[in-house]
Each structure stands twice: as structure tokens, then as C-alpha cells.
Design an enzyme around this catalytic site. Structure first.
Site, PDB file in Angstrom:
ATOM      1  N   GLU A  68       4.462  -0.731   1.647  1.00  0.00           N
ATOM      2  CA  GLU A  68       4.628  -0.942   0.205  1.00  0.00           C
ATOM      3  C   GLU A  68       4.515  -2.408  -0.211  1.00  0.00           C
ATOM      4  O   GLU A  68       4.389  -2.715  -1.376  1.00  0.00           O
ATOM      5  CB  GLU A  68       5.978  -0.407  -0.308  1.00  0.00           C
ATOM      6  CG  GLU A  68       6.217   1.064  -0.113  1.00  0.00           C
ATOM      7  CD  GLU A  68       7.574   1.506  -0.640  1.00  0.00           C
ATOM      8  OE1 GLU A  68       8.299   0.691  -1.265  1.00  0.00           O
ATOM      9  OE2 GLU A  68       7.930   2.689  -0.428  1.00  0.00           O
ATOM     10  N   GLU A 120       0.821  -1.210   0.000  1.00  0.00           N
ATOM     11  CA  GLU A 120       0.000   0.000   0.000  1.00  0.00           C
ATOM     12  C   GLU A 120       0.857   1.263   0.000  1.00  0.00           C
ATOM     13  O   GLU A 120       2.035   1.236   0.328  1.00  0.00           O
ATOM     14  CB  GLU A 120      -0.938   0.024   1.211  1.00  0.00           C
ATOM     15  CG  GLU A 120      -0.367  -0.465   2.520  1.00  0.00           C
ATOM     16  CD  GLU A 120       0.816   0.327   3.031  1.00  0.00           C
ATOM     17  OE1 GLU A 120       0.785   1.575   2.959  1.00  0.00           O
ATOM     18  OE2 GLU A 120       1.781  -0.292   3.510  1.00  0.00           O
TER      19      GLU A 120
END
Length: 350
Positions: free
Chosen positions: A318, A175
């Protein structure tokens, strides 16, 4: 729960217990003391239960990075400005972020999705699935509507459908969204009935004064919105983020296709918590990669029912931690496929 979401939940089945038993028997025949490979054996059996095969196989690998902005950034809860979200999306698409490096290292593809960035972004490698341009400020009202939260969940499910059709069978959650530790902490606080002092961390690296402010913002948002902790969609809509909702869909979609989904850090685990409350069987398809430094992550994993593989003191997100677990998962399968049995090696078992 909507009728369509109910059908999705119904499509998620428990693990295949016969396949788990067969995998366990096979592991016990290998040239080692029973259970001596610890979590590798646990993973091998879990993968067997997912696939229904004693020795499962892995196809193509993907880390799905959902990106969205958060209206609560207006409250000054992050050390970075909201514009960083869109800038990092372009970095992902250009291959320059940490997640890109680790994806190349582990042979995975980065699937970057704009599900709610507060800007118009164009890149040939970007999956544009925007539900809306960022959420509202949860400190002033619901972050989004229930329909928008459901729409974002369906984005995640449909993306997994699309990737599965292309041969992807191992997924990781990632994310990007400035302010998303605030949303994740709020989700944990409500769904696990915790106190903010235990759930709210420093995120991008805020100081003590801003940490107290962040806690106060979340307490105010919860008091204002009065989310129903027995209704995960209501909590997600009022306190969550579009990328968290999208990852919830990714997790549910992987479970529908009986594929492993590796959960990354704090934000991804918040999506896992929501998914677990929507569809309890989905937890069986989750693999927790690591426990991050973010305060509350240990509580979050326990609330889902997950035990992390790694302790790396990471807090980037991430999908970076999840990618580090890919080789471990592949190692578990190679043990099953390539290791000799006592009989084939001519070694006495007792």
C-alpha cells in the site's frame, strides 16, 4: 524500446556531483564527527545530487497507490479473492486503510489510481486511469501486450507530471492488487535470473501447499511465455501487472523531475527493478524504505542496487513502509538546514 520511451530515458540525468560534494563539505562542518549521522548523511547528499542544491527543500508529499487486478488469480495463488482489490480501493478513497493513517501521520496525500481494476469504480477522490480491466492469466499467455504495458508506464509518468505541477516533490510508491506478489516474483525470477524457490513468498499468507503451487504456476508461466530477460518491457508485459507498470512510470517520472521517490515493499521494488533496467540513472532517484518479510525482497533490492533504511517485518504494501521513511528524509534536510557549524557555534574542530 519505443521512440517516446527512449526520449523519456534520455531525460533522466545523473546526480549533480558538484552539489553532492558541496553537501558533503557542509555536513563535515557541522558540530559532529564526520559521517557520524550515517544514513542521514547519505540521504542528505543524495537529495543534494537530485536537486542540484547543497541544502535541498521538500514540497508537498504524495504516496501514489496504483490498483489493478491479475488474471493469474484464476490459478488460486492468493489467500484472498480478487474482489478485495476493488473493495480496498474504496477503503483507500474513504481514508480507512493503513496507508491513509500513516499518510495523515506524515503529512502526505494519498493518490489512489485505478489503472486496471476489474470493475467499474466511482469515487470523487479516485484517479481513474484504467488501461484495461485486469491482466490476462500469465499461466495461459502474456499478462498484457507491450502496448498496454507502455500505456500503463505513461500513466505513471503523466501522473507525476501533473502532481509536480501542483507542487509535489516527494513521492512514495504504493499498490493494491490481489495476486501481485505472483507477478512480482515472476519479474524478479526472470530479470535477476533467480530460482522460484528463492523469489516466491507467501504473499497474503498462503500455506505450504499453496506456496508450492504458486511456484509451479510461475515456472509454467515463464516456460510458456519465454520472456526475454534483456528486454524489460517484454518481461513486464508477459509476467507483470498494470499497477507494477504504472509504478514503473511513477519512478521514471520522479527521476525526470529530479525528485526523490521512496520505494515501498516487494511489489514496488519489482517496479523499481523494471525501471532500473529501462533507465539505469533512475536508481539514483530511488530511496528504499524498508525490507519486507516477503521472500525474495532482499534479492530484489540487491538486484536494483538499493539498501533499505528500515527493518520493520512488514508485508502489507500500500505504501505503508515508504511513508515511514518520509520523516527520516525530512530529518536529513533539517540537519542540513538547522544544525550549527563548528564556526557558528564557536567550537574547536581539532
Amino acid at each position: 524500446m519505443s521512440k517516446s520511451l527512449h526520449s523519456i530515458v534520455s531525460a533522466i540525468k545523473p546526480l549533480d556531483l558538484e552539489a553532492i560534494e558541496a553537501a558533503s563539505h557542509h555536513l563535515d562542518q557541522l558540530t559532529k564527527p564526520p559521517g557520524s549521522l550515517g544514513k542521514l548523511e547519505d540521504v542528505a547528499k543524495q537529495l543534494a545530487g537530485m536537486s542540484g542544491k547543497t541544502i535541498p527543500e521538500i514540497g508537498k508529499k504524495a504516496v501514489i497507490v496504483m490498483a489493478a487486478d491479475h488474471g493469474v488469480c484464476e490459478e488460486g495463488v492468493s489467500a484472498f479473492p480478487a474482489e478485495v482489490t476493488q473493495q480496498m480501493v474504496l477503503n483507500f478513497c474513504s481514508g480507512g486503510a493503513a496507508v491513509n493513517v500513516l499518510a495523515r501521520h506524515t503529512g502526505a496525500d494519498v493518490i489512489c489510481v485505478d489503472i486496471g481494476v476489474n470493475a467499474d469504480i466511482e469515487h470523487e477522490l479516485l484517479y481513474s486511469r484504467k488501461v484495461r480491466k485486469g491482466t490476462n492469466n500469465m499461466a495461459k499467455g502474456p499478462a498484457m501486450s507491450e502496448d498496454e504495458a507502455l500505456q500503463a508506464i505513461y500513466v505513471g509518468i503523466e501522473l507525476v507530471d501533473e502532481l509536480y505541477a501542483k507542487g509535489y516533490t516527494l513521492f512514495a510508491t504504493g499498490e493494491m492488487g490481489i495476486g501481485n506478489t505472483t507477478a512480482s516474483s515472476a519479474l524478479l525470477t526472470v530479470l535477476a535470473d533467480e530460482e522460484v524457490v528463492a523469489t516466491v513468498g507467501r504473499g497474503t499468507g498462503i500455506d505450504d501447499q499453496r506456496l508450492l503451487h504458486k511456484q509451479a504456476v510461475i515456472e509454467r508461466a515463464i516456460a510458456l511465455n519465454a520472456p526475454d530477460k534483456t528486454n524489460p518491457i517484454d518481461v513486464l508485459a508477459k509476467m507483470g501487472g498494470l499497477e507494477i507498470a504504472g509504478l514503473t512510470g511513477v519512478i521514471l517520472g520522479a527521476a525526470i523531475h529530479r525528485c526523490p521517490v521512496v520505494i515501498d515493499g516487494f511489489i514496488s521494488s519489482a517496479a523499481a527493478l523494471v525501471a532500473s533496467r529501462i533507465a539505469p540513472h533512475s536508481v539514483s532517484y530511488m530511496i528504499a524504505s524498508h525490507q519486507s518479510q516477503e521472500r525474495g525482497h532482499e534479492r530484489l533490492l540487491k538486484a536494483v542496487g538499493l539498501s533499505p533504511m528500515l527493518q520493520m517485518d512488514m508485508r502489507l504494501g500500500e505504501g505503508t513502509g515508504a511513508l515511514l521513511a518520509f520523516p527520516i528524509i525530512e530529518a536529513a534536510i533539517k540537519i542540513m538546514k538547522e544544525m550549527a557549524t563548528f564556526a557558528s557555534a564557536g567550537i574547536s574542530q581539532s
